[in-house]
Design a protein around this motif. Structure first.
Motif, PDB file in Angstrom:
ATOM      1  N   ASN A   4     -43.907   5.102  20.792  1.00  9.11           N
ATOM      2  CA  ASN A   4     -42.959   6.471  21.757  1.00  9.11           C
ATOM      3  C   ASN A   4     -43.111   6.810  23.347  1.00  9.11           C
ATOM      4  OD1 ASN A   4     -42.367   7.645  19.393  1.00  9.11           O
ATOM      5  ND2 ASN A   4     -44.431   8.293  18.245  1.00  9.11           N
ATOM      6  N   CYS A  28     -38.840   0.947  19.599  1.00  5.62           N
ATOM      7  CA  CYS A  28     -38.920   1.692  20.848  1.00  5.62           C
ATOM      8  C   CYS A  28     -37.764   2.224  21.054  1.00  5.62           C
ATOM      9  CB  CYS A  28     -39.631   0.380  21.768  1.00  5.62           C
ATOM     10  SG  CYS A  28     -38.873  -1.254  22.534  1.00  5.62           S
ATOM     11  N   PHE A  65     -36.217   9.548  14.904  1.00  5.99           N
ATOM     12  CA  PHE A  65     -36.531   9.400  15.715  1.00  5.99           C
ATOM     13  C   PHE A  65     -35.569  10.180  17.365  1.00  5.99           C
ATOM     14  CE2 PHE A  65     -37.076   4.754  13.914  1.00  5.99           C
ATOM     15  CZ  PHE A  65     -38.469   5.151  14.356  1.00  5.99           C
ATOM     16  N   SER A  76     -40.407   7.734  27.111  1.00  6.12           N
ATOM     17  CA  SER A  76     -40.663   8.405  26.236  1.00  6.12           C
ATOM     18  C   SER A  76     -40.229   9.147  25.147  1.00  6.12           C
ATOM     19  CB  SER A  76     -41.172   9.838  26.918  1.00  6.12           C
ATOM     20  OG  SER A  76     -41.927   9.251  27.652  1.00  6.12           O
ATOM     21  N   SER A  79     -41.291  11.491  17.351  1.00  3.82           N
ATOM     22  CA  SER A  79     -41.004  10.066  15.864  1.00  3.82           C
ATOM     23  C   SER A  79     -41.247  11.563  15.071  1.00  3.82           C
ATOM     24  CB  SER A  79     -41.977   9.083  15.623  1.00  3.82           C
ATOM     25  OG  SER A  79     -41.462   8.043  16.494  1.00  3.82           O
ATOM     26  N   GLN A  90     -45.925  12.297  21.351  1.00  3.77           N
ATOM     27  CA  GLN A  90     -46.498  11.568  22.379  1.00  3.77           C
ATOM     28  C   GLN A  90     -47.420  13.023  23.380  1.00  3.77           C
ATOM     29  OE1 GLN A  90     -44.481  10.663  25.809  1.00  3.77           O
ATOM     30  NE2 GLN A  90     -42.705  11.958  24.354  1.00  3.77           N
TER      31      GLN A  90
END
Ligand SMILES: Cc1cc2nc3c(=O)[nH]c(=O)nc-3n(C[C@H](O)[C@H](O)[C@H](O)COP(=O)(O)O)c2cc1C
Length: 324
Positions: A4, A28, A65, A76, A79, A90
């Motif tokens: 993340n 990602c 996502f 950044s 999820s 995150q």
């Protein structure tokens, strides 16, 4: 494996994880792939680039996502486990707090919010516009997380709405009638001025804090400033400038791009007396609205000088009450 956020405190162990887990895919964001390559130089990893709204089915669970560019790095993303309504956020909504508690309901709520405010003020404040947009986007996507699990500190499960509401407030840089007086001093003249200003603030009955940069870390001062309307900065003149601690603090604060504050400068000097003018320039550079030209006092303040300081405190106190 889902990355993340590429910053090293999250990915330092990624090469080992990749070695042990040998995942089929490494998910990602587009910038995530770019930045992972720049960190680890591994073009043999099985990158799978995802964008906002992309979904990954894990069988019993589905991950959505959400890219959160520049919150607080270009790579950044969040999820979201849809079935569990679990937002893995995150760095957002986190705290730099190591405690035995793991969830918001296991610790003192006041301390938790102070830690979350400290995180916001020191890391996310410059990106407040993006935070506002993100909160709007989460609403539009219909995401109503039951648990928010940041990568630092505690997870929010009792009342995730509380941290969402606080982020709404902080990102608007909404202030309350609170004043922070921050200073450093060599021989206590500037300190006595700070105390006299505080007396004026006390007379007006506004919340205030006097912070000596010798004992208060810059990160704690900006935390107190997060919801303060006014900032008063004091330094004696030192080698034709201000004290290094005050310069350090102002430099740090400028980078965090605070908005909507009022302020003034004060300080003692011996002969050339540049500090107040220099502090004013720094405050103006960060769009602080100066309510006074500032108070400079040659060496130790007289009774009259301290009276002027008290009056400045009262004026700032009144202005803060009137504007809010
Ligand atoms: C190392 C040193 C450098 C100084 N440089 C200046 C200067 O460049 N210009 C000036 O007006 N005063 C200068 N001063 C004098 C201080 O500004 C003065 O003593 C002041 O009253 C100190 O305030 P304080 O009690 O808050 O530390 C200097 C003092 C010291 C110790």
């Amino acid at each position: 494996v889902v990355v993340n956020h590429v910053e090293m405190d999250h990915t330092g162990a990624l090469p080992e994880v990749m070695e042990v887990a040998k995942p089929e895919k490494l998910f990602c964001s587009p910038k995530g792939k770019e930045n992972l390559l720049k960190h680890f130089h591994r073009d043999d990893w099985p990158y799978e680039v995802v964008k906002t709204g992309d979904r990954l089915s894990l069988g019993g669970r589905t991950v959505t996502f959400i890219e959160t560019r520049m919150l607080h790095w270009p790579d950044s993303m969040f999820s979201y486990l849809m079935e569990d309504r679990l937002l893995i956020s995150q760095d957002a909504f986190g705290q730099h707090w190591a405690t035995s508690g793991r969830f918001d309901d296991e610790v003192d709520r006041g301390e938790l919010m102070q830690q979350a405010a400290k995180y916001y003020a020191n890391i996310l404040l410059p990106y407040s516009n993006l935070v506002q947009k993100l909160l709007g986007d989460l609403g539009e996507m219909g995401l109503e997380p039951e648990i928010i699990a940041p990568d630092h500190g505690l997870s929010w499960r009792k009342d995730p709405g509380m941290i969402l509401e606080a982020y709404g407030r902080w990102s608007q840089q909404r202030a309350k009638p609170k004043v922070v007086v921050v200073y450093d001093t060599m021989w206590h003249s500037t300190e006595r001025m700070a105390q006299a200003i505080a007396e004026g603030l006390a007379r007006e009955g506004v919340e205030y804090l006097v912070m000596d940069l010798k004992v208060s870390h810059r990160s704690d001062v900006v935390t107190e400033l997060l919801e303060a309307k006014a900032l008063l900065v004091g330094s004696p003149t030192f080698n034709n400038g201000m004290l290094p601690t005050v310069a350090d603090f102002l430099h740090y604060l400028k980078g965090l791009r605070p908005r909507g504050k009022i302020g003034a400068a004060f300080g003692s000097y011996g002969w050339s007396g540049e500090s107040v003018k220099l502090i004013n320039a720094e405050l103006e550079a960060m769009k602080v609205d100066l309510v006074d030209e500032g108070i400079s006092v040659k060496f130790a303040p007289s009774g009259d000088d301290l009276k002027r300081c008290r009056e400045l405190g009262q004026r700032v106190g009144r202005t803060v009450k009137e504007t809010l």
